[in-house]
Design an enzyme around this catalytic site. Structure first.
Site, short mmCIF file in Angstrom:
data_model
loop_
_atom_site.label_atom_id
_atom_site.label_comp_id
_atom_site.label_asym_id
_atom_site.label_seq_id
_atom_site.Cartn_x
_atom_site.Cartn_y
_atom_site.Cartn_z
N GLN A 74 -10.15 -3.69 -3.77
CA GLN A 74 -11.35 -2.94 -3.37
C GLN A 74 -12.33 -3.28 -4.45
O GLN A 74 -13.67 -3.57 -4.41
CB GLN A 74 -11.32 -1.43 -3.20
N ARG B 111 -14.17 -7.99 1.24
CA ARG B 111 -12.65 -7.94 0.85
C ARG B 111 -11.80 -9.10 1.42
O ARG B 111 -11.06 -9.61 0.63
CB ARG B 111 -12.33 -6.60 1.80
N CYS C 103 -16.47 2.03 0.12
CA CYS C 103 -15.04 1.35 0.37
C CYS C 103 -14.71 1.28 1.91
O CYS C 103 -14.14 0.56 2.52
CB CYS C 103 -14.00 1.81 -0.45
N ARG D 56 0.99 -1.24 -0.04
CA ARG D 56 -0.20 0.05 0.09
C ARG D 56 1.04 1.19 -0.05
O ARG D 56 1.61 1.47 0.96
CB ARG D 56 -0.97 -0.33 1.11
N ASP E 181 -16.79 7.78 -1.80
CA ASP E 181 -15.88 7.33 -1.09
C ASP E 181 -15.37 8.74 -0.42
O ASP E 181 -15.70 9.79 -0.72
CB ASP E 181 -14.57 6.98 -1.98
N HIS F 49 -7.23 0.89 -6.78
CA HIS F 49 -7.67 0.14 -5.55
C HIS F 49 -8.36 -1.12 -6.21
O HIS F 49 -9.46 -1.39 -5.84
CB HIS F 49 -8.32 0.73 -4.59
N1 CP Z 1 -11.45 0.34 2.09
C1 CP Z 1 -10.20 0.10 2.55
O1 CP Z 1 -9.13 -0.19 1.93
O2 CP Z 1 -10.25 0.35 3.69
P1 CP Z 1 -8.54 0.51 4.57
O3 CP Z 1 -8.08 1.51 4.17
O4 CP Z 1 -9.07 0.46 6.06
O5 CP Z 1 -7.57 -1.02 4.41
N1 NVA Z 2 -9.69 7.00 -1.59
C1 NVA Z 2 -9.17 6.49 -0.23
C2 NVA Z 2 -9.60 5.13 -0.16
C3 NVA Z 2 -9.02 4.61 1.24
C4 NVA Z 2 -9.57 3.16 1.12
C5 NVA Z 2 -7.82 7.04 0.12
O1 NVA Z 2 -6.86 6.63 -0.95
O2 NVA Z 2 -7.35 7.44 1.04
#
Ligand code: CP
Ligand code: NVA
Length: 306
Positions: A132, A292, A264, A102, A224, A129
């Site tokens: 997701q 997920r 999400c 990540r 989101d 993502h």
């Molecule tokens: N939706 C999602 O990826 O959640 P987190 O950021 O908590 O992993």
């Molecule tokens: N768009 C958000 C998604 C988190 C799961 C971010 O990148 O922070």
């Protein structure tokens, strides 16, 4: 070496197989537990950003399948600072059978994949993502029994989650609409790279600046956060400009009467979604979050099947 970096790099057929596999692994889990098909395998997870769902669902998913996971937080390996991405990928490949990352810059995950001798999974970058989106399709499929020709409307920021949802829609023949403020649209190259997929699947796309236009007749409304991780300095400006895109009861009135609402998570209740909608009869947000786990088990099993 096969990686899971972006949905457009996979074929629609192979992605559909992942959805079917996820549904199978979910049913297997619910009827007593998964077989330990990943026994002896280790997932190395690298986090530059915070996470609840992704971190826990990958870790627990590995345990359910007989393997285990190692979590490397932002201060542990100093991605690209203490050591180059190329060296990290080559060292980790000798210890673990699969890597997940990540990151902020999308290039960091592609660079890891370039040097890794084991599969690499994108657990979210500033650009996309895909894990997701796979869970989102599983959720839509479970609820409606099909995904083709459903209208999916995304509201708010043209961000990483929206980009991957668009890719999923293009693969699976959905009608994707999005409403964002001016200057927050999905980038042109994101539309461009899935055009051929949409031509093959029958998917259609439409971008609006008006929320009501985007949700007209929608079967799925998706939102989101308006401020993604890394954009905190823009919070005040973003909250003000995104306000007309809030998913609230009034907005749902223009959608299909059986519309479902997805997010999400994490949700910023009172900003992009109201409590009333998040906790209301149309919401599937917690089923989506649970999925997920099942979707990612499918990714792990598929990438480690050799
Ligand atoms: N939706 C999602 O990826 O959640 P987190 O950021 O908590 O992993
Ligand atoms: N768009 C958000 C998604 C988190 C799961 C971010 O990148 O922070």
């Amino acid at each position: 070496m096969r990686h899971f970096i972006d949905l457009h790099e996979w074929s629609s057929k192979d992605l559909w197989h992942l959805i079917q596999l996820a549904a199978h692994l979910k049913a297997e889990w619910q009827s007593g537990g998964n077989r330990p098909v990943l026994g002896g395998k280790t997932l190395g997870m690298i986090f530059q950003k915070q996470s609840l769902r992704t971190r826990v669902s990958f870790d627990v998913g590995m345990q359910h399948l007989g393997g285990h996971a190692i979590i490397l937080g932002p201060d542990e390996i100093g991605l690209g600072k203490r050591e180059s991405l190329a060296d990290i990928a080559r060292v980790l490949s000798g210890y673990v059978q699969i890597i997940a990352a990540r990151v902020y810059s999308h290039q960091h995950v592609t660079e890891l994949a370039k040097w890794s001798r084991v599969p690499v999974i994108n657990m979210l970058s500033d650009d996309s993502h895909p894990c997701q989106a796979l869970a989102d399709v599983l959720t839509i499929y479970e609820h409606f029994g099909a995904v083709r020709e459903l209208k999916v409307a995304f509201l708010g920021d043209g961000n990483n989650v929206a980009a991957s949802l668009l890719e999923a829609a293009a693969h699976f023949g959905m009608h994707f609409t999005i409403a964002t403020p001016k200057n927050y649209e999905l980038p042109a190259h994101v539309w461009q790279r899935v055009k051929h997929l949409a031509e093959a699947s029958g998917a259609t796309f439409q971008a609006f600046h008006d929320a009501d236009e985007a949700v007209e007749g929608a079967h799925v409304i998706y939102t989101d956060t308006w401020v993604s991780m890394g954009q905190e300095k823009e919070t005040e400006q973003r909250l003000a400009i995104m306000r007309p895109y809030q998913v609230n009861r009034h907005l749902l009135e223009g959608a299909d009467r059986n519309v479902v609402v997805l997010h999400c998570l994490p949700a910023h209740r009172g900003d992009e979604i109201t409590d009333e909608v998040a906790d209301g009869e149309h919401s599937l947000i917690f089923e989506q979050a649970e999925n997920r786990l099942h979707a990612q088990k499918a990714i792990l099993v598929e990438l480690l099947k050799q």
